[in-house]
Scaffold this active site. Structure first.
Site, PDB file in Angstrom:
ATOM      1  N   LYS A   1       0.839  -1.208   0.000  1.00 18.47           N
ATOM      2  CA  LYS A   1       0.000   0.000   0.000  1.00 18.47           C
ATOM      3  C   LYS A   1       0.868   1.250   0.000  1.00 18.47           C
ATOM      4  O   LYS A   1       1.627   1.485   0.932  1.00 18.47           O
ATOM      5  CB  LYS A   1      -0.918  -0.002   1.229  1.00 18.47           C
ATOM      6  CG  LYS A   1      -1.642   1.338   1.500  1.00 18.47           C
ATOM      7  CD  LYS A   1      -2.573   1.250   2.715  1.00 18.47           C
ATOM      8  CE  LYS A   1      -3.146   2.627   3.077  1.00 18.47           C
ATOM      9  NZ  LYS A   1      -4.047   2.574   4.256  1.00 18.47           N
TER      10      LYS A   1
ATOM     11  N   ASP B   1      -2.641  10.195   3.579  1.00 20.81           N
ATOM     12  CA  ASP B   1      -4.029   9.784   3.790  1.00 20.81           C
ATOM     13  C   ASP B   1      -4.740  10.821   4.646  1.00 20.81           C
ATOM     14  O   ASP B   1      -4.693  10.776   5.868  1.00 20.81           O
ATOM     15  CB  ASP B   1      -4.065   8.400   4.463  1.00 20.81           C
ATOM     16  CG  ASP B   1      -5.488   7.908   4.686  1.00 20.81           C
ATOM     17  OD1 ASP B   1      -6.424   8.530   4.131  1.00 20.81           O
ATOM     18  OD2 ASP B   1      -5.651   6.900   5.407  1.00 20.81           O
TER      19      ASP B   1
ATOM     20  N   LYS C   1      -9.888  12.863   8.328  1.00 25.77           N
ATOM     21  CA  LYS C   1      -9.341  12.595   9.666  1.00 25.77           C
ATOM     22  C   LYS C   1      -9.288  13.927  10.417  1.00 25.77           C
ATOM     23  O   LYS C   1      -8.662  14.875   9.947  1.00 25.77           O
ATOM     24  CB  LYS C   1      -7.945  11.992   9.549  1.00 25.77           C
ATOM     25  CG  LYS C   1      -7.935  10.590   8.941  1.00 25.77           C
ATOM     26  CD  LYS C   1      -6.553   9.974   9.009  1.00 25.77           C
ATOM     27  CE  LYS C   1      -6.500   8.658   8.232  1.00 25.77           C
ATOM     28  NZ  LYS C   1      -7.366   7.600   8.807  1.00 25.77           N
TER      29      LYS C   1
ATOM     30  N   ASP D   1       1.736   6.493   5.589  1.00 29.45           N
ATOM     31  CA  ASP D   1       0.781   5.529   5.038  1.00 29.45           C
ATOM     32  C   ASP D   1       1.309   4.869   3.755  1.00 29.45           C
ATOM     33  O   ASP D   1       0.629   4.061   3.140  1.00 29.45           O
ATOM     34  CB  ASP D   1      -0.568   6.218   4.786  1.00 29.45           C
ATOM     35  CG  ASP D   1      -1.757   5.296   5.010  1.00 29.45           C
ATOM     36  OD1 ASP D   1      -1.594   4.269   5.700  1.00 29.45           O
ATOM     37  OD2 ASP D   1      -2.851   5.600   4.487  1.00 29.45           O
TER      38      ASP D   1
ATOM     39  N   ASP E   1     -12.155   7.025   3.665  1.00 31.65           N
ATOM     40  CA  ASP E   1     -10.946   6.793   4.467  1.00 31.65           C
ATOM     41  C   ASP E   1     -10.519   5.321   4.434  1.00 31.65           C
ATOM     42  O   ASP E   1      -9.448   4.967   4.917  1.00 31.65           O
ATOM     43  CB  ASP E   1     -11.189   7.252   5.911  1.00 31.65           C
ATOM     44  CG  ASP E   1      -9.899   7.496   6.677  1.00 31.65           C
ATOM     45  OD1 ASP E   1      -8.819   7.449   6.046  1.00 31.65           O
ATOM     46  OD2 ASP E   1      -9.972   7.737   7.898  1.00 31.65           O
TER      47      ASP E   1
ATOM     48  N   GLU F   1      -9.276   3.675   2.035  1.00 30.70           N
ATOM     49  CA  GLU F   1      -8.726   3.817   0.683  1.00 30.70           C
ATOM     50  C   GLU F   1      -7.629   2.804   0.371  1.00 30.70           C
ATOM     51  O   GLU F   1      -7.384   2.480  -0.781  1.00 30.70           O
ATOM     52  CB  GLU F   1      -8.190   5.244   0.486  1.00 30.70           C
ATOM     53  CG  GLU F   1      -6.765   5.502   1.021  1.00 30.70           C
ATOM     54  CD  GLU F   1      -6.614   5.295   2.519  1.00 30.70           C
ATOM     55  OE1 GLU F   1      -7.624   5.400   3.237  1.00 30.70           O
ATOM     56  OE2 GLU F   1      -5.485   5.012   2.973  1.00 30.70           O
TER      57      GLU F   1
ATOM     58  N   ARG G   1      -7.367  -0.432   0.855  1.00 27.62           N
ATOM     59  CA  ARG G   1      -7.829  -1.677   0.215  1.00 27.62           C
ATOM     60  C   ARG G   1      -8.210  -1.427  -1.233  1.00 27.62           C
ATOM     61  O   ARG G   1      -8.157  -2.332  -2.055  1.00 27.62           O
ATOM     62  CB  ARG G   1      -9.008  -2.248   1.015  1.00 27.62           C
ATOM     63  CG  ARG G   1     -10.206  -1.359   1.053  1.00 27.62           C
ATOM     64  CD  ARG G   1     -11.074  -1.599   2.276  1.00 27.62           C
ATOM     65  NE  ARG G   1     -10.390  -1.222   3.516  1.00 27.62           N
ATOM     66  CZ  ARG G   1     -10.924  -1.293   4.719  1.00 27.62           C
ATOM     67  NH1 ARG G   1     -12.164  -1.749   4.860  1.00 27.62           N
ATOM     68  NH2 ARG G   1     -10.250  -0.931   5.785  1.00 27.62           N
TER      69      ARG G   1
HETATM   70  N1  BES Z   1      -4.153   4.411   6.960  1.00 23.81           N
HETATM   71  C1  BES Z   1      -5.293   4.164   7.758  1.00 23.81           C
HETATM   72  C2  BES Z   1      -5.036   3.122   8.850  1.00 23.81           C
HETATM   73  C3  BES Z   1      -4.056   3.483   9.931  1.00 23.81           C
HETATM   74  C4  BES Z   1      -4.494   3.981  11.142  1.00 23.81           C
HETATM   75  C5  BES Z   1      -2.697   3.259   9.771  1.00 23.81           C
HETATM   76  C6  BES Z   1      -3.581   4.274  12.139  1.00 23.81           C
HETATM   77  C7  BES Z   1      -1.784   3.558  10.767  1.00 23.81           C
HETATM   78  C8  BES Z   1      -2.230   4.060  11.957  1.00 23.81           C
HETATM   79  C9  BES Z   1      -6.439   3.656   6.891  1.00 23.81           C
HETATM   80  O1  BES Z   1      -6.484   4.133   5.589  1.00 23.81           O
HETATM   81  C10 BES Z   1      -7.702   4.106   7.541  1.00 23.81           C
HETATM   82  O2  BES Z   1      -7.957   5.281   7.550  1.00 23.81           O
HETATM   83  N2  BES Z   1      -8.477   3.157   8.070  1.00 23.81           N
HETATM   84  C11 BES Z   1      -9.685   3.436   8.721  1.00 23.81           C
HETATM   85  C12 BES Z   1     -10.807   2.867   7.904  1.00 23.81           C
HETATM   86  C13 BES Z   1     -12.188   3.114   8.441  1.00 23.81           C
HETATM   87  C14 BES Z   1     -12.493   4.585   8.469  1.00 23.81           C
HETATM   88  C15 BES Z   1     -13.204   2.386   7.590  1.00 23.81           C
HETATM   89  C16 BES Z   1      -9.622   2.781  10.091  1.00 23.81           C
HETATM   90  O3  BES Z   1      -9.229   1.622  10.172  1.00 23.81           O
HETATM   91  O4  BES Z   1      -9.910   3.464  11.076  1.00 23.81           O
HETATM   92 ZN    ZN Z   2      -4.673   4.776   4.803  1.00 23.51          ZN
HETATM   93 MN    MN Z   3      -7.597   5.924   5.399  1.00 21.32          MN
END
Ligand code: BES
Ligand code: ZN
Ligand code: MN
Length: 512
Positions: free
Chosen positions: A281, A286, A293, A305, A364, A366, A368
């Site tokens: 990824k 992000d 966020k 990210d 968010d 994104e 996947r």
């Molecule tokens: N990049 C983030 C996940 C992440 C969070 C990585 C903290 C490192 C530290 C990912 O893209 C994300 O935002 N995931 C969200 C998805 C949800 C909003 C459906 C998550 O897991 O909170």
């Molecule tokens: Zn992300």
């Molecule tokens: Mn995200």
């Protein structure tokens, strides 16, 4: 005229975008059976209860050494490190003993940590030339394994991310002379580990780069610069090619950004077997998109990210430098998840490369989306024998396992087992979470699937599983493992390079 103008401005843009690769560490190593240097610092590696000193020393020097160690309760236990007054007659300024514990039982990762703490200690003082004596580990194979791993630990800890400092603190510049049982064996072992370290540094550098400097085009160009000279075939697809190839999931994530999506492909063809595909990824920033966020610390950390793609790039670099006899292809979908009038909107439906439609219920989620097209591309163009994807994918994973483990998902027991073994060896550990019975949590009422569901880490995994289809596949959620903010552990501030050591060892275990 206009063409010329376009050419020149295009060139200028390329120059501005480029981030130059430079040397990562300034320390040097030599492995010798006979000393050739006059060191200012002597380090003696001391196995448990072997505190009598070196055989070549005189009686008085040995007596001084063992008494000085005993006075400080130093018996050679693992992680003991003690500086003593150098005895009269030894031509060095400083004398340091490092405890190994039972040498035959010393794990590689522990030897690396010893090297790291030794280097941290030497960096505080004024050591310039360091001689490390390993004569108390007589067995040549053990001697090679321990010494090369300690030297590797020195290197790993001496990396600095200082390209944005106008006046960077001086880097460690010691020259290390390792006195070993078999200099050729030790040199070769370290060369392999140095190849690995270079890959780790590339991953750290890419992850550490600011979001703007490390945008998709710049990331891809950096990897091209590092890997192409090593014989890795590097291919970069720009935004229009991504769109034309039908990768609507990857393209959609980048729609709000002036930095369009790229697909970076790095192929090391060390054998004619079907390739192992590594998909990482590469979200160069992000923001969350319209599902923004809103917490300052969370959004700031999203510079990192791109750590999954960075780990894949670093693994390809390590394997190429090791001239590994495996066919490995790294696929790195790169995009910036930004907001603007052209950004993807919550509720949008996109079509991925494999023709599947995806309802974007959360912009968010994104990672996947870009991985889906990366996995599809790997299958479509490389018919891999196995796919491993690695990603900073979910906050849910961080809450479940923190930073000590990455989460892994797979239906294939052998993939889980080999990855666990690689994780224990490198101490980049992994813990299995289940895929079933979660397959349906991403079903959508209006499209083939939606991009988010509960529980979060499982939703990400089962989403990717649909794109892996019948190709053996393992998913590594490394959210939280990519960056380290704990300043009490000086070696690891900023990007860790997590995944390079894990994947490099895993490819060997799996493909061999
Ligand atoms: N990049 C983030 C996940 C992440 C969070 C990585 C903290 C490192 C530290 C990912 O893209 C994300 O935002 N995931 C969200 C998805 C949800 C909003 C459906 C998550 O897991 O909170
Ligand atoms: Zn992300
Ligand atoms: Mn995200």
């Amino acid at each position: 005229m206009t063409t010329l103008y376009r050419f020149i401005t295009g060139l200028a843009l390329t120059l501005v975008a480029a981030v130059a690769a430079a040397d990562y560490v300034d320390t040097t190593h030599a492995f010798r059976e006979q000393p050739a240097s006059e060191p200012d610092t002597l380090v003696v590696l001391v196995p448990l209860n072997s505190t009598d000193g070196l055989p070549e020393w005189g009686e008085a020097t040995r007596e001084h050494f063992s008494r000085a160690l005993a006075a400080q309760d130093f018996d050679g236990s693992m992680t003991q490190q003690l500086e003593i007054l150098a005895p009269v007659g030894l031509p060095v300024d400083r004398l340091i003993a490092v405890g190994l514990g039972e040498a035959a039982e010393l794990a590689r990762a522990d030897a690396e940590i010893m090297g790291a703490s030794l280097a941290n200690y030497l960096n505080l003082g004024k050591a310039g030339s360091v001689q490390v004596q390993s004569a108390l580990i007589p067995d040549p194979r053990l001697n090679t394994a321990i010494v090369s791993a300690i030297a590797h630990g020195v290197d790993l800890v001496n990396y600095r991310f200082d390209r944005f400092k106008t006046e960077a603190e001086p880097r460690p510049t010691q020259s290390y002379e390792w006195l070993v049982a078999d200099q050729e064996q030790a040199g070769r072992a370290w060369d392999q580990l140095n190849a690995l370290a270079q890959g780790v540094f590339t991953a750290r550098e890419l992850t550490n780069l600011s979001a703007s400097d490390g945008n998709p085009a710049a990331f891809a160009e950096y990897v091209r610069q590092r890997l192409q000279p090593l014989g890795v075939k590097v291919t970069i697809l720009g935004p229009q090619q991504v769109l034309k190839a039908g990768m609507g999931a990857l393209y959609g994530v980048s729609k709000g950004s002036q930095h369009g999506a790229h697909l970076l492909i790095a192929h090391w063809r060390g054998s004619d077997d079907p390739p192992v595909a590594l998909v990482g990824k590469g979200i160069t920033f992000d923001s969350g998109g319209y599902n923004l966020k809103t917490d300052a610390a969370s959004i700031l950390a999203m510079t990192g990210d791109k750590a999954g793609a960075a780990a894949v790039a670093g693994t390809l670099e390590a394997l190429a430098r090791q001239k590994a006899a495996f066919n490995v292809v790294g696929i790195m979908p790169l995009a910036q998840n930004a907001i603007s009038g052209t950004a993807q909107l919550p509720g949008d439906v996109v079509t991925a490369g494999n023709g599947m439609t995806i309802e974007i219920v959360n912009t968010d989620a994104e990672g996947r989306l870009v991985l889906a097209d990366g996995i599809w591309y790997a299958r479509e163009h490389f018919q891999p024998q196995v796919i491993a994807d690695i990603a900073t994918l979910t906050g849910s994973k961080v809450r479940a396992l923190g930073r000590d483990y990455a989460a892994v998902f797979s239906e294939e027991e052998e993939l889980i087992e080999t990855l666990k073994t690689a994780g224990e060896l490198t101490r980049e550990r992994v813990w299995q979470l289940p895929l079933g019975p979660y397959e349906k949590i991403i079903d959508s009422t209006i499209a083939d699937m939606k991009n988010s569901g509960q529980p979060g880490a499982q939703a990400g995994a089962v989403f990717l599983q649909r794109f892996a289809g019948d190709t053996p596949w393992i998913h590594i959620d490394m959210a939280g493992n990519g960056r380290y903010e704990d300043t009490s552990q000086p070696p690891l501030i900023g990007a860790t390079g997590y995944g390079v050591r894990l994947l490099t060892e895993w490819v060997k275990l799996y493909a061999e």
